[in-house]
Design an enzyme around this catalytic site. Structure first.
Site, PDB file in Angstrom:
ATOM      1  CG  ASP A 248     -65.410  25.589 115.837  1.00 60.90           C
ATOM      2  OD1 ASP A 248     -66.488  25.723 116.434  1.00 60.90           O
ATOM      3  OD2 ASP A 248     -65.310  25.413 114.622  1.00 60.90           O
ATOM      4  CE  LYS A 270     -69.280  21.217 116.429  1.00 61.03           C
ATOM      5  NZ  LYS A 270     -70.132  20.693 115.384  1.00 61.03           N
ATOM      6  CG  MET A 383     -61.266  15.360 112.628  1.00 61.55           C
ATOM      7  SD  MET A 383     -63.014  15.728 112.374  1.00 61.55           S
ATOM      8  CE  MET A 383     -63.070  16.080 110.633  1.00 61.55           C
TER       9      MET A 383
HETATM   10  N1  SAH Z   1     -61.652  23.375 109.026  1.00 58.29           N
HETATM   11  C1  SAH Z   1     -60.427  22.792 109.515  1.00 58.29           C
HETATM   12  C2  SAH Z   1     -60.571  21.324 109.837  1.00 58.29           C
HETATM   13  C3  SAH Z   1     -61.521  21.036 110.957  1.00 58.29           C
HETATM   14  S1  SAH Z   1     -61.591  19.361 111.365  1.00 58.29           S
HETATM   15  C4  SAH Z   1     -59.300  23.050 108.527  1.00 58.29           C
HETATM   16  O1  SAH Z   1     -59.550  23.511 107.423  1.00 58.29           O
HETATM   17  O2  SAH Z   1     -58.152  22.808 108.878  1.00 58.29           O
HETATM   18  C5  SAH Z   1     -60.385  19.262 112.648  1.00 58.29           C
HETATM   19  C6  SAH Z   1     -59.155  18.532 112.169  1.00 58.29           C
HETATM   20  O3  SAH Z   1     -58.328  19.395 111.434  1.00 58.29           O
HETATM   21  C7  SAH Z   1     -58.261  18.028 113.296  1.00 58.29           C
HETATM   22  O4  SAH Z   1     -58.731  16.807 113.813  1.00 58.29           O
HETATM   23  C8  SAH Z   1     -56.950  17.851 112.558  1.00 58.29           C
HETATM   24  O5  SAH Z   1     -56.954  16.686 111.790  1.00 58.29           O
HETATM   25  C9  SAH Z   1     -56.977  19.036 111.617  1.00 58.29           C
HETATM   26  N2  SAH Z   1     -56.257  20.187 112.156  1.00 58.29           N
HETATM   27  C10 SAH Z   1     -56.751  21.389 112.487  1.00 58.29           C
HETATM   28  N3  SAH Z   1     -55.780  22.214 112.919  1.00 58.29           N
HETATM   29  C11 SAH Z   1     -54.636  21.535 112.834  1.00 58.29           C
HETATM   30  C12 SAH Z   1     -53.272  21.829 113.139  1.00 58.29           C
HETATM   31  N4  SAH Z   1     -52.904  23.020 113.600  1.00 58.29           N
HETATM   32  N5  SAH Z   1     -52.357  20.861 112.938  1.00 58.29           N
HETATM   33  C13 SAH Z   1     -52.705  19.659 112.457  1.00 58.29           C
HETATM   34  N6  SAH Z   1     -53.976  19.327 112.171  1.00 58.29           N
HETATM   35  C14 SAH Z   1     -54.930  20.240 112.355  1.00 58.29           C
END
Ligand code: SAH
Length: 470
Positions: A248, A270, A383
């Protein structure tokens, strides 16, 4: 790269060294492992050098070097432990056309000798261009520990078997065979000597030839929040073995670099609201590669089971009877809460925590706002940047205190990490002012712990200041 690493053929060539003390001994111990012809010039040689000369391992000339002594030499080492003498001897060698190394003098050397891990014919050379000899030694020590001592003989015997192994189809089948040999069958047989290893190779080949092609498999791997140190050992290993990695947008570059060099890397990034690979296309891609027998790593950011559309991909695999498994990862909420030094749950404050998404496929996502608006609630909002005003409005409408703490952590665990400390009231304006472009996790109901106590040893997070919070 100021120094280019090469392996120089020294078989039958002259290597000359000037000096007879400790520095000379250290270099000679290495040089005696080579097939070069070694000549040592020393007026007062250490007893070990005399013994090596007596045993015919090197030629010892008991006098100072003079012009012409290094004619036809490939390499020259000035190990006189005396700057003036080193300068004199290395000038002679340079004039005679040899490549010169002055021991412990990077500046005046034309080449440097790396730290060496010796499993002849497997040789690993480690160099830091003189910047960090301590680091080179530490890497060497780590490799010495990790590589089987018998790797050398195994490689020699294996080399003679390469032709026979060509009976296996090129690619994964052959790779699996050699991996099995070097890490299982070979080391197990080596105590029995060379014939035992030969026997093991024959048996192993018969076994591998009989194997049906391995069926494809898909590992849904949580890639964590971005810092490669936050990957699980299992994720690390699977990346190392994958034939295909489908990843991703949020997967960071340092993590992608851990994949096998030959692996097919497919970006299905995405972007929220932006251009994206349709989910059906991603499903088809995974199925297609697995059906071809590939070991597929479907690499998702954070934990694959959190806002990852995992189930749609699993359904697609199930429809084709393809085996799959899930490898958990550190979700953004866990990484982000660590960066602000807080707990997701706390006795007396919140006995539950919600993971919310700011938007879903239909737009802004609806939640149980009335419950969330109660004092002491904590929610990790994924998000949540674009939906900040919507979330704020809903919560306040349901009676939430406008001064409830809200913290936004952008790029949690990554070098670009930023922390924004604000309140429910100020959230949309503070967010707009901060102009965050990276992934951000919003904590509703949590403020960073007192600055002095947070992140003492975290190189990424600058201390949180009140100024930054506004
Ligand atoms: N599966 C992922 C989430 C995917 S949705 C998880 O478990 O973290 C994507 C969202 O995750 C982003 O919009 C943000 O809100 C959050 N996110 C992912 N990586 C991040 C990071 N390094 N720092 C802050 N937010 C993060």
């Amino acid at each position: 790269m100021d120094h280019f690493p090469i392996f120089l053929r020294v078989e039958g060539r002259r290597i000359v060294l000037s000096g007879g003390g400790e520095a000379a001994l250290a270099k000679l111990r290495l040089l005696l492992k080579t097939a070069g012809h070694i000549t040592v010039f020393a007026q007062d040689p250490a007893p070990e050098i005399v013994a090596w000369a007596d045993a015919g391992k090197l030629a010892l000339i008991r006098r100072h070097m003079t012009p012409g002594d290094t004619l036809c030499a490939a390499l020259f080492y000035a190990a006189d432990e005396d700057d003036a003498e080193d300068a004199r001897t290395s000038a002679i060698a340079r004039a005679d056309g040899a490549l010169v190394n002055v021991v412990d003098n990077l500046e005046d050397s034309q080449f440097i000798t790396p730290a060496i891990v010796d499993r002849d014919p497997v040789t690993i050379a480690i160099g830091t261009e003189g910047a960090a000899p301590v680091l080179a030694r530490a890497i060497k020590a780590e490799l010495e520990e990790r590589l089987p001592a018998a790797l050398g003989p195994l490689a020699r015997i294996g080399k003679a078997f390469r032709k026979a192994a060509e009976a296996l189809p090129f690619g994964r089948a052959r790779r699996d065979f050699w991996r099995d040999y070097y890490f299982n069958a070979g080391p197990a047989a080596i105590t029995g000597g060379e014939t035992a290893v030969q026997g093991a190779l024959d048996d192993l080949l018969t076994d591998h030839l009989a194997r049906k092609a391995r069926p494809g498999h898909v590992h849904f791997v949580g890639g964590g929040p971005g810092d490669p140190d936050l990957l699980t050992m299992k994720a690390r290993r699977l990346l190392d073995e994958a034939d295909v990695v489908i990843y991703d947008r949020l997967i960071s570059q340092p993590i992608l670099e851990l994949a096998r060099r030959e692996a097919v890397m497919i970006d299905v990034g995405k972007e929220a609201y932006g251009p994206s690979t349709p989910q059906e296309t991603i499903n088809d891609l995974i199925v297609e590669h697995a059906q071809q027998g590939a070991q597929v790593v479907r690499l998702k950011s954070g934990d694959a089971t959190v806002f990852g559309r995992l189930d749609e991909e699993i359904d697609a695999l199930d429809a084709h009877n393809i085996a799959w498994s899930i490898v958990p990862g550190i979700t953004a909420a866990s990484a982000a809460v660590a960066e602000i030094g807080q707990s997701l749950t706390k006795r007396g404050r919140n006995a539950s925590v919600r993971f919310l998404t700011g938007h879903d496929m239909k737009g802004f996502a609806d939640h149980d706002w009335a419950t969330l608006a109660q004092p002491g609630q904590v929610a990790a909002i994924y998000m949540g940047k674009k939906s900040a005003r919507f979330i704020q409005g809903r919560l306040i409408m349901h009676g939430a205190d406008r001064h409830t703490a809200v913290t936004v952590i952008e790029n949690a665990s990554r070098p670009e990490q930023r922390i924004l400390e604000t309140t429910l009231d100020a959230l949309p304006t503070a967010l707009a002012a901060a102009e965050m472009s990276g992934p951000a996790l919003t904590f509703y109901g949590l403020a960073p712990r007192e600055a002095a106590q947070v992140q003492a040893d975290n190189p990424y997070s600058p201390p949180i200041t009140a100024q930054e919070a506004r």
